[in-house]
Structure formats: structure tokens, C-alpha cells
Design a protein around this motif. Sequence first.
Motif, short mmCIF file in Angstrom:
data_model
loop_
_atom_site.label_atom_id
_atom_site.label_comp_id
_atom_site.label_asym_id
_atom_site.label_seq_id
_atom_site.Cartn_x
_atom_site.Cartn_y
_atom_site.Cartn_z
N CYS A 157 -4.71 5.10 5.41
CA CYS A 157 -5.94 4.85 4.67
C CYS A 157 -6.50 6.09 3.98
O CYS A 157 -7.31 5.98 3.07
CB CYS A 157 -7.00 4.28 5.60
N THR A 186 -11.82 -1.16 2.68
CA THR A 186 -11.56 0.08 3.41
C THR A 186 -10.91 -0.27 4.73
O THR A 186 -10.90 -1.42 5.14
CB THR A 186 -12.87 0.85 3.68
N ALA A 236 -5.75 -1.38 -0.46
CA ALA A 236 -6.12 -1.06 0.92
C ALA A 236 -5.01 -1.54 1.86
O ALA A 236 -4.38 -2.56 1.61
CB ALA A 236 -7.43 -1.74 1.27
N THR A 266 0.85 -1.18 0.00
CA THR A 266 0.00 0.00 0.00
C THR A 266 0.89 1.23 0.00
O THR A 266 1.98 1.22 0.57
CB THR A 266 -0.96 0.02 1.21
N LYS A 325 -6.90 8.78 1.43
CA LYS A 325 -6.45 8.84 0.02
C LYS A 325 -6.45 10.29 -0.45
O LYS A 325 -7.50 10.89 -0.62
CB LYS A 325 -7.37 8.00 -0.87
#
Length: 114
Positions: free
Chosen positions: A79, A71, A64, A55, A81
Motif C-alpha cells: 500500500c 486505501t 488500491a 495493483t 506509494k
Amino acid sequence: MLLAMLSGDAVALTLHHGLRRAPHRPVIIGPVLAQAWRPDPKTVHAFSGYLKDCTVPQARGSAAPMQGRATANVGCVACAKTTTLDSYKRAGAMLAKAVPPGKKRPDAVDASSS
């Protein structure tokens, strides 16, 4: 680590493949991706495999952070974005073509802010 994997280092590749079983994906920080990314076919092909397993925090289009979840936790920095993987790839492509003055070396942070 990315450069070691690109050069086929057995220890780096074994470690990377072993992390596939971890609940949280390995993290590649965006400027590090930009520093290592080059638009040549060998690099693009290798990174296409690595990026599926990893990630890139705060990058839209990145996998993810947690395996098996679309999510992740609300408020998790990894997390959120805010940019795209293509932004970091474009920065890497610019670094490949950069001809900086004097002894200055191309830098991912400089390219990312351009």
C-alpha cells in the motif's frame, strides 16, 4: 503470467478473470511490469485492462491493493506509494529501444535505476 496474457493464453486469461472476485487484487511487481511493458499499441491496450484489475506495490497511480477500498492498512508494503506506474512504463519503453553491449540482455532493474 503477463506474457502469457499478452499472447492470449486461455488458461492465464481465465485465471486472471477469476481473480477479479478475490478481496486482494493480483500483484504485479514494478520491475516485472517494466520487463514486460512495451510502448506498442497492442501492449498498451492489453495492459490498460490488466492494470485496472491489479495493483503494483508502492506505485502511485496504481489501484488500491484491496478491492472496494481507496486505501489499505497502514504499514502494508503493497500500500505504500513511493513511485509511479509511469516510471515503470518509461523503463519498459527504454528496454524496447536498448541496444546493450555484447550478449547482455536489457534488464528491467537496470532500466529502473537509470
